[in-house]
Design a protein around this motif. Structure first.
Motif, PDB file in Angstrom:
ATOM      1  N   MET A  95      38.457  39.901  34.923  1.00 28.21           N
ATOM      2  CA  MET A  95      37.428  39.798  33.886  1.00 28.21           C
ATOM      3  C   MET A  95      37.017  38.346  33.655  1.00 28.21           C
ATOM      4  O   MET A  95      35.825  38.021  33.642  1.00 28.21           O
ATOM      5  CB  MET A  95      37.931  40.407  32.581  1.00 28.21           C
ATOM      6  CG  MET A  95      36.952  40.277  31.420  1.00 28.21           C
ATOM      7  SD  MET A  95      37.644  40.822  29.831  1.00 28.21           S
ATOM      8  CE  MET A  95      38.853  39.509  29.530  1.00 28.21           C
ATOM      9  N   LEU A  96      38.005  37.462  33.489  1.00 27.60           N
ATOM     10  CA  LEU A  96      37.705  36.062  33.197  1.00 27.60           C
ATOM     11  C   LEU A  96      37.090  35.356  34.397  1.00 27.60           C
ATOM     12  O   LEU A  96      36.246  34.471  34.241  1.00 27.60           O
ATOM     13  CB  LEU A  96      38.968  35.344  32.733  1.00 27.60           C
ATOM     14  CG  LEU A  96      39.577  35.852  31.425  1.00 27.60           C
ATOM     15  CD1 LEU A  96      40.844  35.086  31.080  1.00 27.60           C
ATOM     16  CD2 LEU A  96      38.576  35.764  30.277  1.00 27.60           C
ATOM     17  N   ASN A  97      37.508  35.758  35.591  1.00 24.96           N
ATOM     18  CA  ASN A  97      36.942  35.171  36.807  1.00 24.96           C
ATOM     19  C   ASN A  97      35.488  35.602  36.992  1.00 24.96           C
ATOM     20  O   ASN A  97      34.614  34.790  37.316  1.00 24.96           O
ATOM     21  CB  ASN A  97      37.794  35.565  38.009  1.00 24.96           C
ATOM     22  CG  ASN A  97      37.265  34.987  39.312  1.00 24.96           C
ATOM     23  OD1 ASN A  97      36.629  35.682  40.102  1.00 24.96           O
ATOM     24  ND2 ASN A  97      37.523  33.716  39.550  1.00 24.96           N
ATOM     25  N   ILE A 125      47.200  34.872  31.536  1.00 25.18           N
ATOM     26  CA  ILE A 125      47.145  35.927  32.542  1.00 25.18           C
ATOM     27  C   ILE A 125      48.533  36.523  32.762  1.00 25.18           C
ATOM     28  O   ILE A 125      48.707  37.743  32.796  1.00 25.18           O
ATOM     29  CB  ILE A 125      46.578  35.390  33.875  1.00 25.18           C
ATOM     30  CG1 ILE A 125      45.179  34.794  33.675  1.00 25.18           C
ATOM     31  CG2 ILE A 125      46.572  36.476  34.942  1.00 25.18           C
ATOM     32  CD1 ILE A 125      44.153  35.776  33.156  1.00 25.18           C
ATOM     33  N   VAL A 126      49.524  35.665  32.910  1.00 26.32           N
ATOM     34  CA  VAL A 126      50.898  36.131  33.147  1.00 26.32           C
ATOM     35  C   VAL A 126      51.694  36.209  31.846  1.00 26.32           C
ATOM     36  O   VAL A 126      52.439  37.165  31.622  1.00 26.32           O
ATOM     37  CB  VAL A 126      51.609  35.214  34.161  1.00 26.32           C
ATOM     38  CG1 VAL A 126      53.080  35.618  34.328  1.00 26.32           C
ATOM     39  CG2 VAL A 126      50.889  35.257  35.513  1.00 26.32           C
ATOM     40  N   LEU A 127      51.511  35.236  30.978  1.00 25.43           N
ATOM     41  CA  LEU A 127      52.309  35.171  29.746  1.00 25.43           C
ATOM     42  C   LEU A 127      52.164  36.415  28.884  1.00 25.43           C
ATOM     43  O   LEU A 127      53.142  36.914  28.320  1.00 25.43           O
ATOM     44  CB  LEU A 127      51.894  33.930  28.944  1.00 25.43           C
ATOM     45  CG  LEU A 127      52.600  33.710  27.607  1.00 25.43           C
ATOM     46  CD1 LEU A 127      54.105  33.532  27.802  1.00 25.43           C
ATOM     47  CD2 LEU A 127      52.006  32.513  26.882  1.00 25.43           C
ATOM     48  N   ALA A 177      47.680  41.870  34.237  1.00 30.14           N
ATOM     49  CA  ALA A 177      47.411  40.494  34.656  1.00 30.14           C
ATOM     50  C   ALA A 177      46.224  40.434  35.616  1.00 30.14           C
ATOM     51  O   ALA A 177      45.327  39.596  35.467  1.00 30.14           O
ATOM     52  CB  ALA A 177      48.650  39.891  35.309  1.00 30.14           C
ATOM     53  N   LEU A 178      46.206  41.333  36.595  1.00 24.30           N
ATOM     54  CA  LEU A 178      45.107  41.338  37.564  1.00 24.30           C
ATOM     55  C   LEU A 178      43.788  41.681  36.877  1.00 24.30           C
ATOM     56  O   LEU A 178      42.752  41.057  37.147  1.00 24.30           O
ATOM     57  CB  LEU A 178      45.394  42.327  38.688  1.00 24.30           C
ATOM     58  CG  LEU A 178      44.324  42.422  39.783  1.00 24.30           C
ATOM     59  CD1 LEU A 178      44.037  41.064  40.407  1.00 24.30           C
ATOM     60  CD2 LEU A 178      44.747  43.440  40.854  1.00 24.30           C
TER      61      LEU A 178
END
Length: 281
Positions: free
Chosen positions: A135-137, A179-181, A129-130
């Motif tokens: 990456m997306l951030n 991210i979490v799912l 998740a992190l």
């Protein structure tokens, strides 16, 4: 009309698709679980030829087209030449990390490629998740903080009446809920295991790959029925750069949230994976 070299290559590949091979194996994901590293290790083997690109994503972009699928692979004549001249065969395949979580992909592959061998990489969902958020951030796709996404996602995912809506949202490549799912592996893995038997499906934890690439690839070479091979290098590719310590509280929350899902997963695959709990953060 001016066509680039890439356009000409794609046109040629589609035109010659009936003369091309189908994939022998697919690394189906999950995203941010080491699929790039694993694919590069695997195709270093002289008897494993890569697709024209690592992630064709055919069963997402063109889910019903075997013409587009075959266009990414070597010509059948290459196999004939190697068998007749070199006296050795080869296998070929891809690594499309989005496949694991995408709806209907497993069913499509099982229908169109019933003999294909599936490799799935799973990473500690907290670390996944992190890494995914980072990456997306960094790419400017997600602006929300990791802490906010974790808090909101856990709250929403704990409400089972919202699950169908959230599952739909999670199908989008850049949605925040992914991210979490996507760390709730159990439902997706059950679907793949239902469609592919033990002879055609392998699951590996990323942590084992990162710790000992040769050992994992040795097992995969055996799974793909090619001979042994010593890796020339064991670099971890596309490794994220971030400070885990900045997010300790959110990582603990995630570890607690994922714990029951991980237990279900361990029962399904018949082994515990080397993932930490909340007390490890």
């Amino acid at each position: 009309m001016n066509l680039s070299n890439r356009d000409w290559d794609q046109t040629y590949r589609v035109m010659t698709s009936p003369l091309r091979l189908e994939p022998d194996f697919i690394i189906a994901g999950e995203a941010k679980c080491g699929t790039t590293s694993l694919y590069r290790y695997i195709v270093a083997h002289p008897d494993i030829l890569p697709a024209d690109r690592k992630e064709p994503n055919n069963f997402i972009t063109y889910p019903d087209s075997m013409t587009m699928c075959r266009s990414h692979y070597p010509l059948q004549s290459v196999r004939l030449w190697r068998k007749n001249v070199l006296r050795r065969d080869f296998v070929t395949g891809e690594a499309s990390a989005e496949y694991f979580s995408r709806r209907n992909v497993a069913e499509n592959i099982a229908t169109k490629l019933p003999g294909v061998r599936i490799i799935i990489m799973l990473r500690d969902p907290v670390q996944r998740a992190l890494s995914d958020w980072n990456m997306l951030n960094k790419n400017g796709i997600l602006r929300d903080s990791f802490e906010d996404i974790v808090d909101r996602s856990i709250d929403w995912l704990s409400d089972y009446e919202l699950r169908p809506v959230l599952d739909d949202a999670g199908q989008h490549e850049h949605s925040a809920i992914r991210i979490v799912l996507r760390g709730i592996y159990i439902n997706n893995l059950q679907r793949w295991k239902h469609l592919f038997d033990q002879e055609h499906l392998r699951v590996y934890p990323s942590e084992e790959l990162f710790r000992n690439p040769q050992s994992v690839t040795d097992d995969i070479y055996h799974f793909l029925k090619v001979g042994p091979y010593t890796l020339p290098e064991q670099t971890q590719y596309r490794k994220g750069d971030y400070d885990t310590g900045k997010y300790i509280e959110s990582l603990r929350k995630l570890a607690l949230f994922y714990a029951p899902y991980n237990e279900e997963l361990f029962n399904i695959i018949g082994r515990r994976l080397p993932w930490g709990g909340a007390s490890d953060y």
